[in-house]
Design a protein around this motif. Structure first.
Motif, PDB file in Angstrom:
ATOM      1  N   SER A 173       0.864  -1.095   0.015  1.00 51.92           N
ATOM      2  CA  SER A 173      -0.045   0.023  -0.130  1.00 51.92           C
ATOM      3  C   SER A 173       0.815   1.197   0.140  1.00 51.92           C
ATOM      4  O   SER A 173       0.609   2.272  -0.787  1.00 51.92           O
ATOM      5  CB  SER A 173      -0.934   0.044   1.362  1.00 51.92           C
ATOM      6  OG  SER A 173      -1.814  -0.974   1.133  1.00 51.92           O
ATOM      7  N   LEU A 174       1.989   1.222   0.807  1.00 47.79           N
ATOM      8  CA  LEU A 174       2.788   2.396   0.846  1.00 47.79           C
ATOM      9  C   LEU A 174       3.476   2.609  -0.324  1.00 47.79           C
ATOM     10  O   LEU A 174       3.785   3.745  -0.826  1.00 47.79           O
ATOM     11  CB  LEU A 174       3.719   2.329   2.055  1.00 47.79           C
ATOM     12  CG  LEU A 174       3.365   2.071   3.307  1.00 47.79           C
ATOM     13  CD1 LEU A 174       4.512   1.571   4.395  1.00 47.79           C
ATOM     14  CD2 LEU A 174       3.291   3.736   3.703  1.00 47.79           C
ATOM     15  N   ALA A 175       4.061   1.652  -1.025  1.00 51.25           N
ATOM     16  CA  ALA A 175       4.805   1.730  -2.258  1.00 51.25           C
ATOM     17  C   ALA A 175       3.718   2.166  -3.462  1.00 51.25           C
ATOM     18  O   ALA A 175       4.230   3.093  -4.301  1.00 51.25           O
ATOM     19  CB  ALA A 175       5.294   0.407  -2.703  1.00 51.25           C
ATOM     20  N   LYS A 176       2.491   1.625  -3.386  1.00 54.66           N
ATOM     21  CA  LYS A 176       1.632   2.015  -4.512  1.00 54.66           C
ATOM     22  C   LYS A 176       1.116   3.640  -4.278  1.00 54.66           C
ATOM     23  O   LYS A 176       1.397   4.437  -5.397  1.00 54.66           O
ATOM     24  CB  LYS A 176       0.221   1.204  -4.161  1.00 54.66           C
ATOM     25  CG  LYS A 176      -0.630   1.488  -5.446  1.00 54.66           C
ATOM     26  CD  LYS A 176      -2.035   0.600  -5.090  1.00 54.66           C
ATOM     27  CE  LYS A 176      -3.158   1.332  -6.008  1.00 54.66           C
ATOM     28  NZ  LYS A 176      -4.204   0.328  -5.850  1.00 54.66           N
ATOM     29  N   LEU A 177       1.110   3.938  -2.980  1.00 54.60           N
ATOM     30  CA  LEU A 177       0.899   5.236  -2.980  1.00 54.60           C
ATOM     31  C   LEU A 177       2.023   6.360  -3.141  1.00 54.60           C
ATOM     32  O   LEU A 177       1.731   7.459  -3.666  1.00 54.60           O
ATOM     33  CB  LEU A 177       0.483   5.623  -1.396  1.00 54.60           C
ATOM     34  CG  LEU A 177      -0.071   7.034  -1.043  1.00 54.60           C
ATOM     35  CD1 LEU A 177      -1.089   7.608  -1.926  1.00 54.60           C
ATOM     36  CD2 LEU A 177      -0.412   7.196   0.449  1.00 54.60           C
ATOM     37  N   LEU A 178       3.227   5.938  -3.046  1.00 55.45           N
ATOM     38  CA  LEU A 178       4.381   6.675  -3.275  1.00 55.45           C
ATOM     39  C   LEU A 178       4.498   6.832  -4.939  1.00 55.45           C
ATOM     40  O   LEU A 178       4.848   7.983  -5.299  1.00 55.45           O
ATOM     41  CB  LEU A 178       5.663   5.765  -2.884  1.00 55.45           C
ATOM     42  CG  LEU A 178       6.831   6.817  -2.866  1.00 55.45           C
ATOM     43  CD1 LEU A 178       7.170   7.872  -2.152  1.00 55.45           C
ATOM     44  CD2 LEU A 178       8.123   5.586  -2.568  1.00 55.45           C
ATOM     45  N   LEU A 179       4.091   5.780  -5.601  1.00 56.90           N
ATOM     46  CA  LEU A 179       4.244   5.902  -6.882  1.00 56.90           C
ATOM     47  C   LEU A 179       3.252   6.807  -7.371  1.00 56.90           C
ATOM     48  O   LEU A 179       3.556   7.558  -8.457  1.00 56.90           O
ATOM     49  CB  LEU A 179       4.028   4.295  -7.579  1.00 56.90           C
ATOM     50  CG  LEU A 179       4.037   4.328  -9.109  1.00 56.90           C
ATOM     51  CD1 LEU A 179       5.103   5.036  -9.740  1.00 56.90           C
ATOM     52  CD2 LEU A 179       3.578   3.015  -9.335  1.00 56.90           C
ATOM     53  N   GLU A 180       1.792   6.862  -6.874  1.00 54.84           N
ATOM     54  CA  GLU A 180       0.665   7.718  -7.252  1.00 54.84           C
ATOM     55  C   GLU A 180       1.496   9.206  -6.998  1.00 54.84           C
ATOM     56  O   GLU A 180       1.134  10.175  -7.831  1.00 54.84           O
ATOM     57  CB  GLU A 180      -0.322   7.517  -6.485  1.00 54.84           C
ATOM     58  CG  GLU A 180      -1.468   8.304  -6.738  1.00 54.84           C
ATOM     59  CD  GLU A 180      -2.860   7.742  -6.183  1.00 54.84           C
ATOM     60  OE1 GLU A 180      -3.171   8.776  -5.269  1.00 54.84           O
ATOM     61  OE2 GLU A 180      -3.102   7.099  -6.262  1.00 54.84           O
ATOM     62  N   ASP A 181       1.867   9.430  -5.750  1.00 51.10           N
ATOM     63  CA  ASP A 181       2.394  10.761  -5.510  1.00 51.10           C
ATOM     64  C   ASP A 181       3.326  11.290  -6.339  1.00 51.10           C
ATOM     65  O   ASP A 181       3.412  12.393  -6.789  1.00 51.10           O
ATOM     66  CB  ASP A 181       2.846  10.698  -3.922  1.00 51.10           C
ATOM     67  CG  ASP A 181       1.637  10.624  -3.075  1.00 51.10           C
ATOM     68  OD1 ASP A 181       0.701  10.991  -3.469  1.00 51.10           O
ATOM     69  OD2 ASP A 181       1.994  10.366  -1.850  1.00 51.10           O
ATOM     70  N   SER A 182       4.254  10.184  -6.678  1.00 45.95           N
ATOM     71  CA  SER A 182       5.470  10.812  -7.798  1.00 45.95           C
ATOM     72  C   SER A 182       4.931  11.088  -8.922  1.00 45.95           C
ATOM     73  O   SER A 182       5.310  12.199  -9.611  1.00 45.95           O
ATOM     74  CB  SER A 182       6.481   9.660  -7.497  1.00 45.95           C
ATOM     75  OG  SER A 182       6.142   8.579  -8.452  1.00 45.95           O
ATOM     76  N   ALA A 183       3.957  10.302  -9.480  1.00 49.15           N
ATOM     77  CA  ALA A 183       3.494  10.574 -10.696  1.00 49.15           C
ATOM     78  C   ALA A 183       2.553  11.853 -10.873  1.00 49.15           C
ATOM     79  O   ALA A 183       2.508  12.587 -11.628  1.00 49.15           O
ATOM     80  CB  ALA A 183       2.597   9.261 -11.191  1.00 49.15           C
TER      81      ALA A 183
END
Length: 365
Positions: A173-183
């Protein structure tokens, strides 16, 4: 990221109100659109592209690791987290615009982490992506990922902790959100998407965010000096004990679990140089070009200060947490060197650019 300064910025080369009576000659603004465009196109957007790529690699590795938990997968997870962390560190000098208005900076990286709050969140049970996204900055981002991946005192226990399915769910969940935020951060700047690029580069020429070029340049230089003070006043001063009667506090280093504090600081310093140069080399219309055209010796001094700081960081192979205790004199030299860099930025460089920084009391002393 810690925020400790506010600035009253006046770029003489841009538009300072002249003193004197009615007969004073009007100040003509020098067009700096090429400087702003260079910074957006060659510095900011490429840095966010790199961070987005590293976040994607981390997200993919988190999914792979949790699908098949293995020691090699765990080692790969660590390396992809470190790459993402350093890529983010290279963007900290750009923490203005969408990073702030979209509140992505604290979602991506809030430190120091709060282990008790993290464990309380895990114990509560809902570790879904939706729960993480809606939660506070204390339970998301790179520092929380670091705690999950490195949080126990030895590698074996940390690896074993992922036998708990919940921790793997949280990791993903953390990695998915980090990717979304970076995008989201990258998209906000890209011309084909949010196009904050033009809001910044076309300041004073139709920009809704910056009615004058000076405002955009203020934001840019503000963060350069801010980052330097954060390195000096927080990332080095705190573990050295500058705020605790001289008693070293190794636990207060940045990245205390992964132990890459020095690499993060070195990346911060390198990002400062890139920001000044407009890229890996000094480019025309960059701030370095402006400074060098006025006083080339000053630009050489600034380069030397940055290089000396980086060399001191690399002069010991031990972690910063170890150095503040066992190699205190060396770490003090590094601190003094960065303080000298900060003073140079706030004095001679500020003078050429017409900048008047106003520091808070939260420096390293």
């Amino acid at each position: 990221m810690f925020k400790f300064m506010s600035y009253s910025l006046c770029f003489v080369v841009l538009s300072c109100t002249p003193s004197g009576g009615e007969d004073s000659a009007p100040v003509v603004e020098i067009d700096r659109q090429e400087t702003l465009a260079l910074y957006a196109d060659d510095v900011i957007i490429p840095a966010y592209e790199t961070f987005n790529q590293k976040a994607l690699a981390l997200d993919e590795q988190a999914q792979n690791f949790c699908a098949v938990v293995s020691e090699q997968g765990f080692a790969d997870l660590k390396s992809t987290w470190e790459a993402a962390m350093l890529a983010w560190s290279a963007t900290e000098v750009h923490n203005f615009g969408p990073a702030m208005t979209l509140r992505l900076d604290s979602s991506i990286y809030f430190w120091p982490s709060r282990p008790n709050r993290i464990e309380d969140f895990i114990s509560a049970g809902d570790l879904s992506y939706e729960a993480v996204k809606s939660g506070s900055s204390l339970i998301k981002g790179l520092s929380v990922l670091e705690y999950l991946i490195y949080g126990y005192k030895d590698n074996a226990n940390t690896f074993a902790s992922f036998e708990d399915e919940g921790r793997c769910t949280y990791l993903q969940s953390l990695a998915k959100l980090l990717l979304e935020d970076s995008a989201s951060l990258l998209s906000a700047w890209q011309p084909e998407n949010g196009n904050f690029r033009d809001e910044f580069a076309l300041a004073g020429n139709g920009s809704a965010s910056y009615s004058r070029q000076k405002q955009a340049l203020d934001a840019m230089v503000n963060e350069m000096i801010q980052l330097t003070q954060t390195v000096e006043g927080v990332k080095l001063a705190r573990p050295l004990g500058k705020r605790s009667s001289g008693t070293p506090k190794p636990e207060e280093v940045e990245s205390a679990y992964a132990g890459i504090s020095k690499a993060i600081i070195a990346t911060n310093l390198e990002s400062l140089k890139i920001a000044f140069q407009g890229g890996s080399e000094k480019k025309i219309h960059s701030l370095a070009d402006i400074i060098a055209s006025e006083n080339n010796d000053l630009w050489l001094d600034l380069q030397n200060e940055l290089q000396a700081s980086e060399l001191l960081l690399k002069s010991s192979e031990d972690s910063l947490a170890t150095d503040v205790v066992l190699k205190t004199e060396l770490t003090e030299q590094t601190f003094s060197q960065v303080k000298g860099l900060l003073n140079l930025l706030a004095s001679d460089v500020a003078s050429i650019l017409g900048v008047t920084p106003t520091f808070s009391d939260n420096d390293g002393d």
